[in-house]
Design a protein around this motif. Structure first.
Motif, short mmCIF file in Angstrom:
data_model
loop_
_atom_site.label_atom_id
_atom_site.label_comp_id
_atom_site.label_asym_id
_atom_site.label_seq_id
_atom_site.Cartn_x
_atom_site.Cartn_y
_atom_site.Cartn_z
N ARG A 6 3.48 10.68 9.56
CA ARG A 6 3.96 9.33 9.24
C ARG A 6 5.28 9.40 8.46
NH1 ARG A 6 -0.13 4.99 6.66
NH2 ARG A 6 -1.13 5.49 8.65
N ASN B 27 -1.56 16.34 -0.67
CA ASN B 27 -2.95 16.45 -0.22
C ASN B 27 -3.03 15.74 1.13
OD1 ASN B 27 -5.83 17.17 -1.19
ND2 ASN B 27 -6.05 15.09 -0.45
N GLN C 193 -5.87 2.51 -3.88
CA GLN C 193 -7.28 2.54 -3.44
C GLN C 193 -7.83 3.94 -3.22
OE1 GLN C 193 -4.78 2.36 -1.39
NE2 GLN C 193 -5.32 2.52 0.77
N LYS C 194 -7.11 4.94 -3.69
CA LYS C 194 -7.58 6.32 -3.48
C LYS C 194 -8.13 6.84 -4.81
CE LYS C 194 -5.78 6.04 0.75
NZ LYS C 194 -4.97 6.85 1.62
N SER D 247 0.84 -1.20 0.00
CA SER D 247 0.00 0.00 0.00
C SER D 247 0.87 1.25 0.00
CB SER D 247 -0.94 -0.02 1.21
OG SER D 247 -0.22 0.29 2.38
N GLY D 248 0.25 2.40 0.00
CA GLY D 248 0.97 3.68 -0.06
C GLY D 248 2.10 3.80 0.94
N THR D 249 1.92 3.24 2.09
CA THR D 249 2.96 3.35 3.13
C THR D 249 4.25 2.65 2.69
OG1 THR D 249 1.18 3.42 4.74
CG2 THR D 249 3.39 3.09 5.61
N ILE E 264 -0.49 10.68 -2.64
CA ILE E 264 -1.37 9.50 -2.57
C ILE E 264 -2.83 9.86 -2.79
CG2 ILE E 264 -2.20 7.66 -1.02
CD1 ILE E 264 0.68 7.20 -0.20
N THR E 265 -3.29 11.02 -2.29
CA THR E 265 -4.68 11.39 -2.55
C THR E 265 -4.80 12.62 -3.47
OG1 THR E 265 -4.78 12.52 -0.41
CG2 THR E 265 -5.72 10.30 -0.53
N THR F 226 -4.68 14.14 3.64
CA THR F 226 -5.99 13.49 3.74
C THR F 226 -6.62 13.62 5.14
OG1 THR F 226 -4.94 11.85 2.31
CG2 THR F 226 -7.14 11.34 3.10
N ASP G 143 4.43 12.87 -1.16
CA ASP G 143 3.30 11.95 -1.07
C ASP G 143 2.16 12.57 -1.88
OD1 ASP G 143 0.78 10.96 -0.23
OD2 ASP G 143 1.53 10.43 1.75
N PHE H 222 -0.47 12.14 7.86
CA PHE H 222 0.41 11.49 6.90
C PHE H 222 1.76 12.20 6.81
CE2 PHE H 222 -3.81 9.91 5.88
CZ PHE H 222 -3.56 8.55 6.02
N VAL I 263 3.60 16.14 2.13
CA VAL I 263 2.35 15.50 1.70
C VAL I 263 1.58 16.55 0.89
CG1 VAL I 263 0.17 14.46 2.42
CG2 VAL I 263 2.27 13.97 3.69
N MET J 108 5.98 5.18 0.72
CA MET J 108 6.55 6.20 1.61
C MET J 108 7.89 5.71 2.14
SD MET J 108 3.19 6.99 3.97
CE MET J 108 3.05 8.72 4.40
C1 LIG Z 1 -3.99 6.65 2.51
C2 LIG Z 1 -2.78 7.51 2.57
C3 LIG Z 1 -1.49 6.97 2.74
C4 LIG Z 1 -1.16 5.51 2.77
O1 LIG Z 1 -1.92 4.73 3.55
P1 LIG Z 1 -2.01 3.14 3.29
O2 LIG Z 1 -2.82 2.71 4.46
O3 LIG Z 1 -0.66 2.60 3.28
O4 LIG Z 1 -2.73 2.97 2.00
C5 LIG Z 1 -0.43 7.84 2.75
N1 LIG Z 1 -0.58 9.16 2.60
C6 LIG Z 1 -1.79 9.72 2.43
C7 LIG Z 1 -1.89 11.19 2.23
C8 LIG Z 1 -2.92 8.91 2.40
O5 LIG Z 1 -4.14 9.46 2.23
#
Ligand SMILES: *Cc1c(COP(=O)(O)O)cnc(C)c1O
Length: 376
Positions: free
Chosen positions: A91, A134, A186-187, A62-64, A163-164, A136, A161, A88, A132, A67
């Motif tokens: 994170r 966007n 999944q975004k 997944s996105g993480t 991701i969104t 989220t 990032d 995020f 980051v 990262m």
């Molecule tokens: C969802 C998201 C992530 C990654 O999350 P996963 O649970 O690994 O999919 C990272 N950064 C942002 C901004 C997100 O919205």
């Protein structure tokens, strides 16, 4: 009529039928021509969404995972500054602390980034910056272009990032001087969860760290991707690749400009409803920072309980998100990313309006009406 609830979350999001169907076929060899072609087409279709000409790799995680790959391959042992105004960003800072000499340039969640603080840290020798685009967790869009202007002025590497934002809002990684960018499946891409994609600039390759992780070694990804047929170093999540490929075809058919405009229109509709109800948007924007176009964070009014509000919306078959960590019970979030349009948005806003009233909030005006004005 679907039996599953409508997911108006900032991921996962509803998945188009052709995308779901792609996962049901017989196994294929991931060292064969067909997989190689699918992987190559995925990277070709992803490039415009990132706004890049750089190499892109798809990771089975997944996105993480992306990262961590970004920070571990380009930040190991280096002076890293992490811009944080939400979960995020935090994170990425936590990951940066594991691998490098990281410092946080923090703001309150949902408030503008400390751009002056970033410039000071660049003057003091920061080599890598994490951002980051966007955020989220707080529904705020950070000024990637402005950050990229500064990192490139000081010769620092920018890890972003997206991701969104990638696939939902405008991202111009190359023009913004973003060296490493990534997205999750999944975004905004409206694919199943479990994959991420990462782009790497020529400048980033020059800064590739000696001491890299094994599974997420991007140099290994690069070597495998240069083979014919194109490959990944280890066995990838093939059914998810097949689904991602279909999801990118859906996006290509819609057209990126149209897709971004659809996301922005949906965002305007939620914001108009929020204002009509007499509720407040959570982020503090300042002209450089903007409200997110893919997820809207709204303050929960006094006396209304998060559980009552979202519980009632869920009874109506729709899932919206709450706040995370310190924003728990203080905000709720409506995701409007991926394959959703006016019908999904209007049913969501109707359910929220009804549930706000039920939860004891006297809504000021007709939010659904206000949203319709933005959608016609
Ligand atoms: C969802 C998201 C992530 C990654 O999350 P996963 O649970 O690994 O999919 C990272 N950064 C942002 C901004 C997100 O919205």
């Amino acid at each position: 009529m679907e039996n599953e609830p409508l997911l108006m979350l900032p991921g996962p999001v509803p998945i188009p039928m052709t995308v779901r169907a792609a996962m049901t076929r017989q196994a294929i060899n991931h060292r064969g021509n067909e997989f190689g072609r699918i992987y190559a087409e995925c990277t070709r279709m992803l490039r415009p969404l990132f706004g890049t000409k750089n190499e892109i790799f798809v990771l089975s995680g997944s996105g993480t995972a992306a990262m961590e790959a970004a920070v571990a391959n380009f930040g190991e042992g280096r002076a890293i500054a992490s811009l944080v105004n939400g979960k995020f960003g935090e994170r990425l800072y936590r990951i940066a602390k594991r691998y490098g000499n990281a410092r946080e340039i923090g703001s309150e969640w949902g408030e503008p980034l400390d751009i002056a603080g970033l410039e000071r840290s660049l003057e003091e020798g920061t080599e890598v910056v994490t951002l980051v685009h966007n955020e989220t967790s707080a529904g705020i869009r950070n000024p990637a272009e402005e950050v990229g202007r500064l990192t490139s002025k000081y010769g620092a590497l920018l890890i972003m990032d997206g991701i969104t934002s990638i696939g939902g809002d405008l991202v111009e990684a190359d023009r913004w001087h973003v060296d490493v960018a990534f997205v999750g499946s999944q975004k905004c891409l409206a694919a199943p969860a479990g994959l991420s994609a990462i782009s790497v600039s020529p400048r980033a390759w020059k800064m590739l760290c000696e001491d890299r992780p094994y599974y997420l070694d991007l140099d290994a990804y690069r070597k495998s991707a240069s083979k014919n047929p194109m490959e990944t170093p280890y066995t990838p999540a093939v059914p998810l690749f097949l689904a991602l490929h279909e999801a990118l075809i859906v996006i290509e058919k819609e057209g990126l400009t149209q897709r971004i405009e659809r996301h922005r229109r949906l965002a305007r509709a939620v914001r108009a409803a929020t204002e009509a109800w007499g509720l407040a948007l959570y982020p503090k924007i300042d002209g450089l920072h903007e409200y997110s176009n893919t997820v809207t964070a709204i303050e929960i009014p006094e006396r209304v309980k998060d559980k009552d509000l979202r519980g009632m919306v869920k009874k109506l078959g729709i899932e919206i998100a709450g706040g995370q960590d310190r924003l728990k019970e203080r905000i709720f979030r409506i995701g409007h990313m991926g394959a959703v349009g006016a019908p999904e948005m209007l049913s969501t806003l109707s359910a929220v309006e009804f549930s706000l009233r039920r939860a004891g909030f006297g809504v000021k005006g007709n939010g659904v009406q206000a949203a319709c004005e933005m959608l016609v």
